[in-house]
Design a protein around this motif. Sequence first.
Motif, PDB file in Angstrom:
ATOM      1  N   ARG A  19       0.839  -1.214   0.000  1.00 28.95           N
ATOM      2  CA  ARG A  19       0.000   0.000   0.000  1.00 28.95           C
ATOM      3  C   ARG A  19       0.867   1.254   0.000  1.00 28.95           C
ATOM      4  O   ARG A  19       0.602   2.210  -0.729  1.00 28.95           O
ATOM      5  CB  ARG A  19      -0.941   0.004   1.206  1.00 28.95           C
ATOM      6  N   GLU A 117      -6.668  -5.199  -4.323  1.00 25.99           N
ATOM      7  CA  GLU A 117      -7.070  -4.603  -3.040  1.00 25.99           C
ATOM      8  C   GLU A 117      -6.542  -3.177  -2.887  1.00 25.99           C
ATOM      9  O   GLU A 117      -7.254  -2.311  -2.367  1.00 25.99           O
ATOM     10  CB  GLU A 117      -6.618  -5.482  -1.871  1.00 25.99           C
ATOM     11  N   THR A 118      -5.312  -2.918  -3.328  1.00 25.73           N
ATOM     12  CA  THR A 118      -4.797  -1.555  -3.199  1.00 25.73           C
ATOM     13  C   THR A 118      -5.531  -0.596  -4.126  1.00 25.73           C
ATOM     14  O   THR A 118      -5.792   0.548  -3.758  1.00 25.73           O
ATOM     15  CB  THR A 118      -3.273  -1.478  -3.437  1.00 25.73           C
ATOM     16  N   ARG A 121      -8.816   0.306  -2.702  1.00 24.54           N
ATOM     17  CA  ARG A 121      -8.659   1.266  -1.600  1.00 24.54           C
ATOM     18  C   ARG A 121      -8.352   2.684  -2.088  1.00 24.54           C
ATOM     19  O   ARG A 121      -8.850   3.649  -1.537  1.00 24.54           O
ATOM     20  CB  ARG A 121      -7.560   0.781  -0.671  1.00 24.54           C
TER      21      ARG A 121
END
Length: 153
Positions: A19, A117-118, A121
């Motif tokens: 991230r 997922e990053t 986000r």
Amino acid sequence: MNRRRPDGIDPVARSRARRRALQAVYAWQMSGSDARQVVAQFAHEQAREVADLAYFEDLVHGVDKHRDELDRALKPFLDREIDQVDAIELAALRIAAYELRHRLDVPYRVVINEAIETVKRFGAEHGHTYVNGVLDHAAAEWRATEVGAARGR
């Protein structure tokens, strides 16, 4: 609670490192500054988050060092020119491409999932679907044996 796997890798710290690497690569892409400066700016905050600092640095420096190669490798899987790809999606694609091509110790499914997922986000609402499609095709070519085994081929 010990989150480390038997090989000593802490998956949560690696996710945090990814991230942070996404944010650092994004900042580097947008500012055009030297990657070493971006790493230095992020490193202090990175250490406070108990992330895998060495992995963070490897990702950012790896993308910087191999950017031209990664962009050329990604090109056949993109539906637009690289400079037309959203900056967050591009950062995620470059990091994942680096991992897929240079970090063979990381399973391709982990690389793709972490990229998705990053982007979920930090990126646009449906950006993760684009990243998933590009990386799924790239992994099938770059890691054909691993992907084939996982898919039962």
